[in-house]
Design a protein around this motif. Structure first.
Motif, PDB file in Angstrom:
ATOM      1  N   VAL A   4       0.832  -1.200   0.000  1.00  0.00           N
ATOM      2  CA  VAL A   4       0.000   0.000   0.000  1.00  0.00           C
ATOM      3  C   VAL A   4       0.872   1.257   0.000  1.00  0.00           C
ATOM      4  CG1 VAL A   4      -1.746   1.315   1.263  1.00  0.00           C
ATOM      5  CG2 VAL A   4      -1.865  -1.187   1.207  1.00  0.00           C
ATOM      6  N   ASP A   5       0.568   2.172  -0.895  1.00  0.00           N
ATOM      7  CA  ASP A   5       1.210   3.486  -0.927  1.00  0.00           C
ATOM      8  C   ASP A   5       0.506   4.370   0.104  1.00  0.00           C
ATOM      9  OD1 ASP A   5       2.074   6.066  -1.414  1.00  0.00           O
ATOM     10  OD2 ASP A   5       1.834   5.958  -3.585  1.00  0.00           O
ATOM     11  N   HIS A   6       1.219   4.782   1.144  1.00  0.00           N
ATOM     12  CA  HIS A   6       0.578   5.525   2.231  1.00  0.00           C
ATOM     13  C   HIS A   6       0.017   6.864   1.767  1.00  0.00           C
ATOM     14  CE1 HIS A   6       3.677   8.688   3.299  1.00  0.00           C
ATOM     15  NE2 HIS A   6       4.407   7.916   2.522  1.00  0.00           N
ATOM     16  N   GLU A   7       0.526   7.409   0.682  1.00  0.00           N
ATOM     17  CA  GLU A   7      -0.001   8.670   0.174  1.00  0.00           C
ATOM     18  C   GLU A   7      -1.253   8.470  -0.677  1.00  0.00           C
ATOM     19  OE1 GLU A   7       3.274  10.497  -1.849  1.00  0.00           O
ATOM     20  OE2 GLU A   7       4.062  11.391   0.000  1.00  0.00           O
ATOM     21  N   ALA A   8      -1.436   7.258  -1.177  1.00  0.00           N
ATOM     22  CA  ALA A   8      -2.585   6.977  -2.045  1.00  0.00           C
ATOM     23  C   ALA A   8      -3.756   6.366  -1.293  1.00  0.00           C
ATOM     24  CB  ALA A   8      -2.164   6.041  -3.184  1.00  0.00           C
ATOM     25  N   LEU A   9      -3.517   5.825  -0.094  1.00  0.00           N
ATOM     26  CA  LEU A   9      -4.604   5.245   0.705  1.00  0.00           C
ATOM     27  C   LEU A   9      -5.308   6.385   1.437  1.00  0.00           C
ATOM     28  CD1 LEU A   9      -6.062   2.712   1.774  1.00  0.00           C
ATOM     29  CD2 LEU A   9      -4.418   2.687   3.658  1.00  0.00           C
ATOM     30  N   THR A  10      -6.396   6.876   0.864  1.00  0.00           N
ATOM     31  CA  THR A  10      -7.084   8.045   1.402  1.00  0.00           C
ATOM     32  C   THR A  10      -8.577   7.787   1.527  1.00  0.00           C
ATOM     33  OG1 THR A  10      -7.447   9.028  -0.782  1.00  0.00           O
ATOM     34  CG2 THR A  10      -5.392   9.596   0.349  1.00  0.00           C
ATOM     35  N   PHE A  11      -9.210   8.645   2.332  1.00  0.00           N
ATOM     36  CA  PHE A  11     -10.664   8.597   2.491  1.00  0.00           C
ATOM     37  C   PHE A  11     -11.167  10.031   2.598  1.00  0.00           C
ATOM     38  CE2 PHE A  11     -14.692   8.190   4.717  1.00  0.00           C
ATOM     39  CZ  PHE A  11     -15.262   7.068   4.119  1.00  0.00           C
ATOM     40  N   ARG A  12     -12.163  10.360   1.797  1.00  0.00           N
ATOM     41  CA  ARG A  12     -12.699  11.722   1.771  1.00  0.00           C
ATOM     42  C   ARG A  12     -13.600  11.955   2.973  1.00  0.00           C
ATOM     43  NH1 ARG A  12     -10.833  16.092  -1.111  1.00  0.00           N
ATOM     44  NH2 ARG A  12     -12.478  17.642  -1.362  1.00  0.00           N
ATOM     45  N   HIS A  13     -13.263  12.939   3.785  1.00  0.00           N
ATOM     46  CA  HIS A  13     -14.061  13.236   4.971  1.00  0.00           C
ATOM     47  C   HIS A  13     -13.869  14.694   5.352  1.00  0.00           C
ATOM     48  CE1 HIS A  13     -15.917  12.873   8.908  1.00  0.00           C
ATOM     49  NE2 HIS A  13     -14.832  13.372   9.473  1.00  0.00           N
ATOM     50  N   GLY A  14     -14.963  15.376   5.650  1.00  0.00           N
ATOM     51  CA  GLY A  14     -14.884  16.765   6.085  1.00  0.00           C
ATOM     52  C   GLY A  14     -14.294  17.693   5.050  1.00  0.00           C
ATOM     53  N   GLY A  15     -14.450  17.364   3.785  1.00  0.00           N
ATOM     54  CA  GLY A  15     -13.997  18.245   2.722  1.00  0.00           C
ATOM     55  C   GLY A  15     -12.574  18.038   2.267  1.00  0.00           C
ATOM     56  N   ARG A  16     -11.883  17.028   2.819  1.00  0.00           N
ATOM     57  CA  ARG A  16     -10.536  16.770   2.321  1.00  0.00           C
ATOM     58  C   ARG A  16     -10.214  15.283   2.414  1.00  0.00           C
ATOM     59  NH1 ARG A  16      -5.838  16.210   5.522  1.00  0.00           N
ATOM     60  NH2 ARG A  16      -6.122  16.401   7.791  1.00  0.00           N
ATOM     61  N   ASP A  17      -9.169  14.886   1.708  1.00  0.00           N
ATOM     62  CA  ASP A  17      -8.727  13.498   1.724  1.00  0.00           C
ATOM     63  C   ASP A  17      -7.823  13.267   2.930  1.00  0.00           C
ATOM     64  OD1 ASP A  17     -10.077  12.866  -0.588  1.00  0.00           O
ATOM     65  OD2 ASP A  17      -8.388  13.381  -1.892  1.00  0.00           O
ATOM     66  N   HIS A  18      -8.187  12.270   3.742  1.00  0.00           N
ATOM     67  CA  HIS A  18      -7.403  11.928   4.921  1.00  0.00           C
ATOM     68  C   HIS A  18      -6.617  10.647   4.655  1.00  0.00           C
ATOM     69  CE1 HIS A  18      -9.388  14.679   7.893  1.00  0.00           C
ATOM     70  NE2 HIS A  18     -10.320  14.662   6.944  1.00  0.00           N
ATOM     71  N   ARG A  19      -5.507  10.494   5.383  1.00  0.00           N
ATOM     72  CA  ARG A  19      -4.731   9.264   5.308  1.00  0.00           C
ATOM     73  C   ARG A  19      -4.103   8.984   6.671  1.00  0.00           C
ATOM     74  NH1 ARG A  19      -0.035  12.329   1.905  1.00  0.00           N
ATOM     75  NH2 ARG A  19       1.673  12.043   3.395  1.00  0.00           N
ATOM     76  N   LEU A  20      -3.655   7.764   6.860  1.00  0.00           N
ATOM     77  CA  LEU A  20      -3.063   7.374   8.139  1.00  0.00           C
ATOM     78  C   LEU A  20      -1.887   8.268   8.506  1.00  0.00           C
ATOM     79  CD1 LEU A  20      -2.617   5.458  10.566  1.00  0.00           C
ATOM     80  CD2 LEU A  20      -1.372   3.934   9.013  1.00  0.00           C
TER      81      LEU A  20
END
Length: 483
Positions: free
Chosen positions: A454-470
């Motif tokens: 998994v690419d840590h920069e590509a594993l994202t989830f859209r929440h609160g108006g922006r993409d979040h990641r670990l």
């Protein structure tokens, strides 16, 4: 109340009787998916998971076992030898050693380690006498000696370790792995916490899914008693299916009117997973069928109840990854009502030895067991606390201890494509601060995800108006510690 669904009625004004085919049709999204729908549904779900949870690149490992050493094991008493501490023991540390990110003042004095260090294995890795069992697997350990935290507070550092945020309010590492890769076994969750009957500082957010779908939060398996509540049904299979079919239909009807259906769909999915877990979880949790020599190696036969329960959970961890669970975490037992077991502000020698006796044999056995089964290459074992401990103390006494320290501390990885028998980074001669290759927990998270494909920069989830990641906006893969 407004009707959730429009129905045609007969001349008497009553709803028509729903036949079997109609019932199956209307309940096909939940537990009512019986017979053929049930057989085909799991195949479809598995295929969909394969498409949605495809790694970004070739994975080195399939599973992670995180041995959480809550409270902060002392780095200068475990994997980071500092002879200067013993040489200068009792001398004031001075203003130059004071830091806002540790419990320190100029009048504190240096404290040497009560344990001797020796070079172990063919690699010559330095390991303290505190860990004789882990010393036997020294050639499998990749020790990072240059971890740097943010706040010398248990709750904040626990949340940072688990979620990448000192304030929490974000999914845990296990939840991100579940979201990114899914489970290898549709009858088991992707993320399991083998708990030892208490909640660490920072609360259940350490194991939560936050804004990710609720299907990705941890499933708790306790050490004592029944591993999972209500895992054994009290009803017959037929009656249970009827009840669950009704529940699913009610949930779907509610979802039609809800502002967002995803939490409800997640709840339905969790019910379905729980339904499928009924047979497999009790079977995996029952270690009585394991050969006696394996149980003894882990320490299941220990007369110390805390060691017995930790050993039981460690053996379950191996069984879970064999069954396809992606991410397994094991917490430490608390033997003195302290929910930070490694937190020794006093009685350092007595209680660090107690913690070591409870945990290290099982961790060493887990690493050995995985290797003998050919699973260590595809399973990553992570051993970490949320912080280290000060190399100094207010006063040297037989009962003195060490305080909170985030300027420099250690953790290790074993297996999973990490270089065994090696160290990375360096603290100063007293172990007080990092001087070479400082790393944050974001770097560790990025590297773990990388090994999982998994690419840590590509594993994202859209929440609160922006993409979040670990890893938020931080982190880099530490290529130097990978084989």
């Amino acid at each position: 109340m407004k009707s959730l669904r429009k129905h045609s009625t007969c001349c008497s004004g009553h709803l028509p009787v729903v036949n079997r085919r109609g019932f199956l049709k209307h309940t096909s999204a939940g537990f009512g998916w019986l017979a053929l729908a049930g057989l085909l549904g799991e195949q479809t779900q598995a295929q969909a998971a394969t498409k949605e949870n495809r790694p970004h690149h070739a994975a080195k490992v399939k599973n992670v076992i995180f041995c959480f050493m809550d409270g902060g094991p002392s780095h200068v008493d475990t994997f980071d030898p500092k002879p200067a501490l013993k040489k200068h023991e009792g001398k004031p540390i001075g203003e130059g050693a004071v830091s806002k990110r540790s419990q320190s003042s100029a009048g504190r004095v240096w404290l040497g380690s009560p344990w001797k260090f020796q070079q172990r294995g063919e690699s010559g890795l330095w390991v303290s006498d505190l860990f004789p069992k882990l010393a036997s697997v020294a050639d499998e350990l990749c020790v990072v000696r240059s971890m740097v935290g943010e706040l010398p507070l248990h709750g904040q550092q626990n949340l940072l370790l688990h979620t990448g945020r000192i304030i929490g309010q974000a999914p845990s590492m296990g939840a991100w792995v579940s979201y990114g890769l899914g489970t290898e076994n549709q009858n088991l969750p992707a993320y399991v916490v083998l708990n030892n009957d208490w909640v660490p500082n920072g609360g259940l957010e350490n194991f939560g899914s936050s804004f990710l779908p609720a299907t990705h939060q941890a499933t708790m398996v306790r050490a004592k008693g029944i591993p999972v509540d209500n895992i054994k049904p009290s009803d017959s299979l037929a009656l249970q299916q009827r009840k669950l079919a009704l529940l699913a239909e009610q949930d779907r009807a509610f979802a039609v009117q809800a502002s967002t259906a995803s939490p409800i769909e997640s709840a339905i999915a969790n019910y379905e997973t729980a339904f499928r877990m009924q047979t497999l979880v009790p079977k995996i949790s029952d270690i009585s069928g394991e050969p006696l020599h394996i149980q003894r190696a882990y320490g299941v036969d220990s007369k110390d109840e805390h060691q017995h329960y930790y050993a039981t959970q460690a053996l379950r961890a191996r069984r879970l990854v064999e069954a396809g669970v992606r991410f397994v975490e094991i917490t430490c037992p608390s033997f003195d009502s302290n929910n930070s077991p490694w937190d020794q502000h006093g009685l350092l020698k007595k209680n660090h030895e107690k913690n070591a006796r409870i945990t290290e044999q099982s961790v060493a056995a887990l690493i050995t067991d995985l290797k003998l089964r050919g699973l260590l290459d595809e399973t990553l074992v992570v051993w970490a606390g949320e912080m280290g401990r000060t190399p100094h103390t207010p006063k040297v006494t037989p009962t003195c201890g060490r305080d909170h320290h985030v300027n420099g501390y250690s953790l290790f990885m074993a297996g999973g494509g990490f270089k065994g028998g090696t160290t990375f980074g360096e603290t100063d001669e007293f172990g007080n601060s990092v001087i070479i290759d400082p790393l944050s927990i974001h770097d560790i998270h990025a590297t773990i995800l990388h090994q999982l494909g998994v690419d840590h920069e590509a594993l994202t989830f859209r929440h609160g108006g922006r993409d979040h990641r670990l890893t938020d906006v931080h982190g880099h893969v530490i290529k130097d510690i990978l084989s």
